[in-house]
Write a protein that holds these residues in place. Structure first.
Motif, PDB file in Angstrom:
ATOM      1  N   LEU A 186     181.976  23.002  70.040  1.00 53.75           N
ATOM      2  CA  LEU A 186     181.564  24.224  69.358  1.00 53.75           C
ATOM      3  C   LEU A 186     182.741  24.717  68.526  1.00 53.75           C
ATOM      4  O   LEU A 186     183.821  24.983  69.055  1.00 53.75           O
ATOM      5  N   HIS A 187     182.529  24.828  67.230  1.00 51.58           N
ATOM      6  CA  HIS A 187     183.565  25.295  66.322  1.00 51.58           C
ATOM      7  C   HIS A 187     183.286  26.765  66.006  1.00 51.58           C
ATOM      8  O   HIS A 187     182.231  27.100  65.465  1.00 51.58           O
ATOM      9  N   PHE A 218     184.770  31.736  77.046  1.00 47.67           N
ATOM     10  CA  PHE A 218     184.655  30.309  77.340  1.00 47.67           C
ATOM     11  C   PHE A 218     185.309  29.934  78.669  1.00 47.67           C
ATOM     12  O   PHE A 218     185.017  28.861  79.214  1.00 47.67           O
ATOM     13  N   ARG A 242     182.706  25.523  77.754  1.00 52.58           N
ATOM     14  CA  ARG A 242     182.228  24.590  76.731  1.00 52.58           C
ATOM     15  C   ARG A 242     183.434  24.145  75.914  1.00 52.58           C
ATOM     16  O   ARG A 242     184.340  24.941  75.661  1.00 52.58           O
ATOM     17  N   HIS A 255     185.488  23.773  72.845  1.00 50.83           N
ATOM     18  CA  HIS A 255     185.417  24.598  71.643  1.00 50.83           C
ATOM     19  C   HIS A 255     186.742  24.569  70.883  1.00 50.83           C
ATOM     20  O   HIS A 255     187.783  24.188  71.430  1.00 50.83           O
TER      21      HIS A 255
END
Length: 252
Positions: A2-3, A26, A31, A33
């Motif tokens: 995830l950006h 997070f 996740r 990222h």
């Protein structure tokens, strides 16, 4: 992966705390990222605030001393994430503001819908009586000004900034744009243009009601209802030429 992409212009009071809050989210919602901030020629101490985060935490900072505008910042964030991505069908970029208007605690609401199969997830801001008066006025004007040009099926409010996009959808939109500018406009029209550019390439678009928090930022709203409304109207007149496919799909 995830950006998280954050366009920032003179957000020194909030950008560091925002990054800390994202990392906290997070930690509780694990996740993989990465965070990228586009410093759009800030004239305050935004660059100085970001420097230790980039050095110690691996935050990527792009942009620089020259002000390029919000649309170019979005374009830069999207291209940076696309270039880093190895699995475009599995990865996504989330665009959020650097002033706490978009809340880090709401990130899981977007991500869960992406993991459930959505290609684009749109956070739709609700209209609250305590929102800044300029924002409330422009919210009333914008849908009427662009009623013929801003038709994204299933999306009632296409002007918000807080969105998630599957990277494969962004790559398809970039390819379709060719040499033309991927996103145009400033402020709300750039948010709209990004959605119009990507929606034709998405199989599934979902929305989630998430109220923005205007009370947490230390600066006044940058919205100017009358001048922004005029700019939106002029921008809408260009959309019939630049984005005709989605409008036709919306009327079918």
């Amino acid at each position: 992966m995830l950006h998280i992409g954050i366009p920032a212009y003179n957000e020194a009071p909030t950008i560091g705390v925002l990054i800390w809050r994202i990392r906290k989210v997070f930690a509780e919602f694990p996740r993989e990222h990465a965070i990228t901030v586009f410093n759009d020629g800030s004239t305050d101490s935004t660059a100085e605030v970001l420097a230790p985060y980039a050095e110690a935490l691996g935050i990527t900072v792009i942009g620089g001393e020259q002000r390029l505008g919000y649309a170019r910042a979005l374009d830069g964030l999207i291209r940076a994430a696309s270039a880093q991505c190895r699995y475009p069908r599995r990865d996504a970029i989330i665009i959020m503001q650097g002033d706490f208007t978009d809340q880090p605690d709401h990130l899981p609401d977007l991500i869960k819908r992406f993991e459930g199969g959505a290609d684009i997830v749109v956070a739709e801001p609700s209209v609250e009586p305590h929102d800044p008066r300029p924002v409330r006025r422009l919210r009333k004007l914008a849908p009427w000004l662009l009623r013929r040009h801003a038709n994204v099926p299933g999306v009632r409010n296409p002007f918000g900034s807080f969105r998630l996009f599957r990277v494969s959808v962004l790559r398809d939109a970039l390819k379709a744009a060719g040499d033309a500018s991927f996103v145009q406009g400033e402020g709300w029209e750039a948010n709209l243009d990004l959605l119009l550019a990507t929606a034709p390439h998405a199989r599934r678009i979902e929305t989630v009601p998430l109220p923005p928090r205007y009370d947490l930022r230390p600066r006044p709203s940058r919205v100017r209802p009358l001048s922004d409304a005029l700019r939106l109207y002029r921008f809408g007149r260009t959309l019939r030429v630049r984005r005709p496919s989605l409008q036709l799909a919306g009327r079918s």
